[in-house]
Design a protein around this motif. Structure first.
Motif, PDB file in Angstrom:
ATOM      1  N   VAL A 162       0.845  -1.198   0.000  1.00 45.22           N
ATOM      2  CA  VAL A 162       0.000   0.000   0.000  1.00 45.22           C
ATOM      3  C   VAL A 162       0.881   1.250   0.000  1.00 45.22           C
ATOM      4  O   VAL A 162       2.019   1.231   0.487  1.00 45.22           O
ATOM      5  CB  VAL A 162      -0.962   0.039   1.206  1.00 45.22           C
ATOM      6  CG1 VAL A 162      -1.888  -1.163   1.192  1.00 45.22           C
ATOM      7  CG2 VAL A 162      -0.218   0.108   2.525  1.00 45.22           C
ATOM      8  N   ASP A 163       0.358   2.314  -0.561  1.00 44.87           N
ATOM      9  CA  ASP A 163       1.076   3.591  -0.642  1.00 44.87           C
ATOM     10  C   ASP A 163       0.873   4.345   0.673  1.00 44.87           C
ATOM     11  O   ASP A 163      -0.249   4.746   0.989  1.00 44.87           O
ATOM     12  CB  ASP A 163       0.523   4.405  -1.811  1.00 44.87           C
ATOM     13  CG  ASP A 163       1.300   5.684  -2.052  1.00 44.87           C
ATOM     14  OD1 ASP A 163       1.939   6.191  -1.099  1.00 44.87           O
ATOM     15  OD2 ASP A 163       1.252   6.204  -3.185  1.00 44.87           O
TER      16      ASP A 163
ATOM     17  N   THR B 220     -10.014   6.308   0.782  1.00 52.88           N
ATOM     18  CA  THR B 220      -9.224   7.136   1.697  1.00 52.88           C
ATOM     19  C   THR B 220      -9.666   8.590   1.635  1.00 52.88           C
ATOM     20  O   THR B 220      -9.655   9.294   2.655  1.00 52.88           O
ATOM     21  CB  THR B 220      -7.724   7.018   1.367  1.00 52.88           C
ATOM     22  OG1 THR B 220      -7.277   5.705   1.726  1.00 52.88           O
ATOM     23  CG2 THR B 220      -6.889   8.042   2.120  1.00 52.88           C
TER      24      THR B 220
ATOM     25  N   ALA C 108      -6.805   2.105   3.268  1.00 52.58           N
ATOM     26  CA  ALA C 108      -7.842   1.932   2.243  1.00 52.58           C
ATOM     27  C   ALA C 108      -7.299   2.410   0.903  1.00 52.58           C
ATOM     28  O   ALA C 108      -6.368   3.231   0.856  1.00 52.58           O
ATOM     29  CB  ALA C 108      -9.095   2.723   2.616  1.00 52.58           C
ATOM     30  N   PRO C 109      -7.885   1.944  -0.201  1.00 53.98           N
ATOM     31  CA  PRO C 109      -7.479   2.444  -1.512  1.00 53.98           C
ATOM     32  C   PRO C 109      -7.797   3.931  -1.624  1.00 53.98           C
ATOM     33  O   PRO C 109      -8.640   4.457  -0.876  1.00 53.98           O
ATOM     34  CB  PRO C 109      -8.308   1.609  -2.486  1.00 53.98           C
ATOM     35  CG  PRO C 109      -9.482   1.138  -1.689  1.00 53.98           C
ATOM     36  CD  PRO C 109      -8.977   0.960  -0.294  1.00 53.98           C
ATOM     37  N   PRO C 110      -7.130   4.643  -2.533  1.00 53.90           N
ATOM     38  CA  PRO C 110      -7.286   6.103  -2.597  1.00 53.90           C
ATOM     39  C   PRO C 110      -8.724   6.590  -2.710  1.00 53.90           C
ATOM     40  O   PRO C 110      -9.087   7.601  -2.107  1.00 53.90           O
ATOM     41  CB  PRO C 110      -6.476   6.486  -3.845  1.00 53.90           C
ATOM     42  CG  PRO C 110      -5.437   5.421  -3.955  1.00 53.90           C
ATOM     43  CD  PRO C 110      -6.116   4.159  -3.498  1.00 53.90           C
ATOM     44  N   HIS C 111      -9.569   5.878  -3.466  1.00 57.23           N
ATOM     45  CA  HIS C 111     -10.933   6.375  -3.652  1.00 57.23           C
ATOM     46  C   HIS C 111     -11.750   6.306  -2.366  1.00 57.23           C
ATOM     47  O   HIS C 111     -12.712   7.061  -2.197  1.00 57.23           O
ATOM     48  CB  HIS C 111     -11.634   5.634  -4.803  1.00 57.23           C
ATOM     49  CG  HIS C 111     -11.924   4.191  -4.524  1.00 57.23           C
ATOM     50  ND1 HIS C 111     -10.959   3.207  -4.604  1.00 57.23           N
ATOM     51  CD2 HIS C 111     -13.062   3.542  -4.166  1.00 57.23           C
ATOM     52  CE1 HIS C 111     -11.482   2.037  -4.322  1.00 57.23           C
ATOM     53  NE2 HIS C 111     -12.766   2.205  -4.050  1.00 57.23           N
TER      54      HIS C 111
ATOM     55  N   TYR D 162      -9.514  -5.766  -1.488  1.00 62.95           N
ATOM     56  CA  TYR D 162      -8.794  -4.566  -1.038  1.00 62.95           C
ATOM     57  C   TYR D 162      -9.474  -3.290  -1.522  1.00 62.95           C
ATOM     58  O   TYR D 162      -9.606  -2.317  -0.770  1.00 62.95           O
ATOM     59  CB  TYR D 162      -7.326  -4.575  -1.494  1.00 62.95           C
ATOM     60  CG  TYR D 162      -6.611  -3.329  -1.034  1.00 62.95           C
ATOM     61  CD1 TYR D 162      -6.290  -3.158   0.313  1.00 62.95           C
ATOM     62  CD2 TYR D 162      -6.314  -2.284  -1.922  1.00 62.95           C
ATOM     63  CE1 TYR D 162      -5.678  -1.994   0.768  1.00 62.95           C
ATOM     64  CE2 TYR D 162      -5.704  -1.127  -1.479  1.00 62.95           C
ATOM     65  CZ  TYR D 162      -5.381  -0.988  -0.136  1.00 62.95           C
ATOM     66  OH  TYR D 162      -4.794   0.174   0.316  1.00 62.95           O
ATOM     67  N   GLU D 163      -9.944  -3.283  -2.762  1.00 62.80           N
ATOM     68  CA  GLU D 163     -10.508  -2.052  -3.329  1.00 62.80           C
ATOM     69  C   GLU D 163     -11.838  -1.645  -2.693  1.00 62.80           C
ATOM     70  O   GLU D 163     -12.318  -0.539  -2.914  1.00 62.80           O
ATOM     71  CB  GLU D 163     -10.682  -2.172  -4.842  1.00 62.80           C
ATOM     72  CG  GLU D 163     -11.608  -3.276  -5.285  1.00 62.80           C
ATOM     73  CD  GLU D 163     -10.869  -4.518  -5.734  1.00 62.80           C
ATOM     74  OE1 GLU D 163     -11.375  -5.188  -6.667  1.00 62.80           O
ATOM     75  OE2 GLU D 163      -9.812  -4.832  -5.161  1.00 62.80           O
ATOM     76  N   ARG D 164     -12.418  -2.523  -1.840  1.00 66.21           N
ATOM     77  CA  ARG D 164     -13.690  -2.174  -1.197  1.00 66.21           C
ATOM     78  C   ARG D 164     -13.603  -2.267   0.335  1.00 66.21           C
ATOM     79  O   ARG D 164     -14.620  -2.334   1.010  1.00 66.21           O
ATOM     80  CB  ARG D 164     -14.815  -3.073  -1.726  1.00 66.21           C
ATOM     81  CG  ARG D 164     -14.667  -4.541  -1.439  1.00 66.21           C
ATOM     82  CD  ARG D 164     -15.826  -5.358  -2.016  1.00 66.21           C
ATOM     83  NE  ARG D 164     -15.871  -5.296  -3.459  1.00 66.21           N
ATOM     84  CZ  ARG D 164     -16.772  -4.557  -4.150  1.00 66.21           C
ATOM     85  NH1 ARG D 164     -17.686  -3.852  -3.515  1.00 66.21           N
ATOM     86  NH2 ARG D 164     -16.741  -4.556  -5.462  1.00 66.21           N
TER      87      ARG D 164
ATOM     88  N   LYS E 240      -0.881   7.818   0.135  1.00 65.53           N
ATOM     89  CA  LYS E 240      -2.217   7.908  -0.437  1.00 65.53           C
ATOM     90  C   LYS E 240      -3.234   6.951   0.190  1.00 65.53           C
ATOM     91  O   LYS E 240      -4.440   7.112  -0.020  1.00 65.53           O
ATOM     92  CB  LYS E 240      -2.155   7.629  -1.950  1.00 65.53           C
ATOM     93  CG  LYS E 240      -1.347   8.657  -2.722  1.00 65.53           C
ATOM     94  CD  LYS E 240      -1.311   8.306  -4.197  1.00 65.53           C
ATOM     95  CE  LYS E 240      -0.495   9.331  -4.985  1.00 65.53           C
ATOM     96  NZ  LYS E 240      -0.413   8.970  -6.426  1.00 65.53           N
ATOM     97  N   GLU E 241      -2.749   5.965   0.965  1.00 65.02           N
ATOM     98  CA  GLU E 241      -3.664   4.921   1.421  1.00 65.02           C
ATOM     99  C   GLU E 241      -3.618   4.671   2.926  1.00 65.02           C
ATOM    100  O   GLU E 241      -4.291   3.760   3.416  1.00 65.02           O
ATOM    101  CB  GLU E 241      -3.365   3.620   0.662  1.00 65.02           C
ATOM    102  CG  GLU E 241      -3.579   3.766  -0.845  1.00 65.02           C
ATOM    103  CD  GLU E 241      -3.169   2.523  -1.625  1.00 65.02           C
ATOM    104  OE1 GLU E 241      -4.077   1.744  -1.991  1.00 65.02           O
ATOM    105  OE2 GLU E 241      -1.966   2.323  -1.848  1.00 65.02           O
TER     106      GLU E 241
END
Length: 462
Positions: free
Chosen positions: A160-161, A326, A321-324, A296-298, A164-165
């Protein structure tokens, strides 16, 4: 009548306060400062005198106090927003206050009665001395964000970034609140598993969500799969889950997580996964649902420092969490707390970089504590249910003949001198939890033995 306001010094009209110059005759500024000093000296004497008089006047006779206590106050009724009307003082506060009043051993609230590791505390002291005391970056000190990402990669295999995450919050409780308020709209349905941590219901209420509860039942507290499938609808926005599970000590199995994942992907549902007890998994492997394919994306994965490092008062948590997702979490976080304690973040970053030997020793230590409590509770006469994780044990109190969990816990405190938590407060329908109470073993060994001895001495089956 017009009120005339005059300055506290006697300046002539249009006279200005010119700068003071050494060697010159007294200027209006110097004269003013001298008068102010003289006046302030008199004022200090006056304040001291009046303070003494005030102290004397506060000495009342018992008759006066009794007379005042009988007078009715004119205060209006307490005010609270409708979304919080149903919530009272938390059960943890109530039980802890009773514990103090009756000198009871507190095996209720989940905070250790021993301190966290010295190397983490020293890191916080060092950060304070180095001047790391101003606002941190809103979503976290960079070193902590990186440490959280590195730990998550080691635990789950997910990269994970950290920029951003990962969002650093004031404890996992704020991570939960930021996730609910940032990603849930009024009217959205959120599914929870009862019994549940009490902040879940209050936070969902503040978000305006509709809460659906799936009850986990003893002895193994497994998920009733068919009930879960029936609860998911086109209006379901998210599932809020907790593994290892507070208060039952249950750990969600891979099979259960696979079912949850399938339902979420099929119905486009988010998951909020509270994993604060992930390092206190004793008899099964902890699995983060975010690590399952397509999840992961949800998923928003929430965790904290407090339980793992016995530093619950620091309130350092995070959301991954993924950027969208976060984005929503950070928007809410910005207006809840904006930033979390700076020196404690630096110390947390150091803590998360410790070797695995710390976690292994932690687990061994808690296994010993757990054995003391579980064996003691069985010897006392409770029906003790399995606990695979956390530092909690749930028992059935009905062998002792009290009508419900609240009555039993009050009796236990007042007559036996031990605190437990009634679990009915963790259900939408309190009747579902009326036979169960929760004990914690995050106490030193002697405290646990003393509590067991009190119960052996004073508790009797009815």
């Amino acid at each position: 009548m017009q009120l005339q306001v005059h300055p506290p010094w006697n300046l002539r009209r249009n006279e200005t306060l010119s700068p003071f110059r050494f060697g010159s005759s007294p200027t209006p500024l110097l004269t003013f400062l001298r008068r102010l000093t003289k006046s302030d000296s008199k004022r200090r004497i006056s304040i001291k005198y009046h303070s003494t008089m005030a102290t004397a006047s506060n000495v009342q006779t018992e008759t006066d106090k009794k007379a005042e206590s009988t007078q009715k106050t004119n205060y209006p009724p307490v005010q609270v927003a409708k979304r919080l009307e149903k919530f009272k003082t938390t059960i943890f506060t109530q039980m802890s206050m009773l514990a103090i009043k009756h000198g009871a051993i507190n095996l209720g609230q989940g905070f250790p009665n021993f301190d966290g590791p010295d190397f983490v505390k020293e890191a916080a002291i060092r950060a304070i001395r180095e001047g790391k005391n101003q606002y941190a970056r809103g979503y976290g000190v960079p070193d902590l964000n990186s440490a959280v990402a590195a730990r998550f990669r080691k635990d789950t295999g997910l990269e994970v970034d950290p920029e951003k995450e990962v969002t650093v919050t004031s404890g996992c409780t704020e991570a939960i609140a930021a996730s609910m308020l940032g990603l849930i709209n009024p009217g959205d349905e959120v599914v929870v598993f009862a019994p549940f941590y009490d902040s879940y219901e209050a936070t969902l209420s503040m978000a305006g969500a509709k809460m659906k509860s799936i009850t986990l039942r003893p002895p193994d507290f497994s998920i009733p799969i068919n009930e879960l499938k029936s609860a998911i609808s086109k209006n379901t926005r998210a599932i809020l889950m907790n593994t290892p599970h507070n208060p039952t000590g249950k750990m969600f199995s891979r099979e259960e997580l696979n079912v949850i994942a399938f339902l979420c992907i099929e119905n486009d549902v988010l998951v909020f996964s509270d994993e604060v007890y992930d390092k206190l998994a004793f008899e099964a492997e902890h699995i983060s649902i975010a690590s399952l394919p397509g999840m992961y994306e949800r998923t928003v994965t929430m965790n904290s420092l407090g339980k793992t490092y016995s530093l619950t008062g620091w309130k350092i948590g995070w959301a991954i969490a993924p950027p969208h997702l976060t984005w929503g979490v950070r928007q809410a976080h910005s207006y809840l707390t904006f930033a979390t304690s700076t020196p404690m973040q630096w110390a947390a970053a150091e803590a998360l970089q410790t070797s695995d030997s710390y976690y292994e020793e932690l687990k061994r230590d808690y296994m010993v504590k757990k054995a003391i409590l579980v064996e003691g509770l069985k010897a006392v006469g409770f029906i003790v249910y399995p606990s695979s994780g956390t530092y909690f044990v749930v028992v059935d109190h009905t062998p002792f003949g009290l009508e419900n969990d609240v009555a039993f816990c009050e009796y236990l405190i007042k007559e036996v001198g031990v605190v437990a938590i009634p679990t009915s407060v963790f259900y939408l329908n309190p009747e579902d939890g009326k036979n169960l109470v929760r004990f914690t073993f995050c106490k030193d060994e002697q405290t646990l033995r003393d509590a067991v001895d009190r119960m052996k001495e004073k508790l009797r089956r009815r």
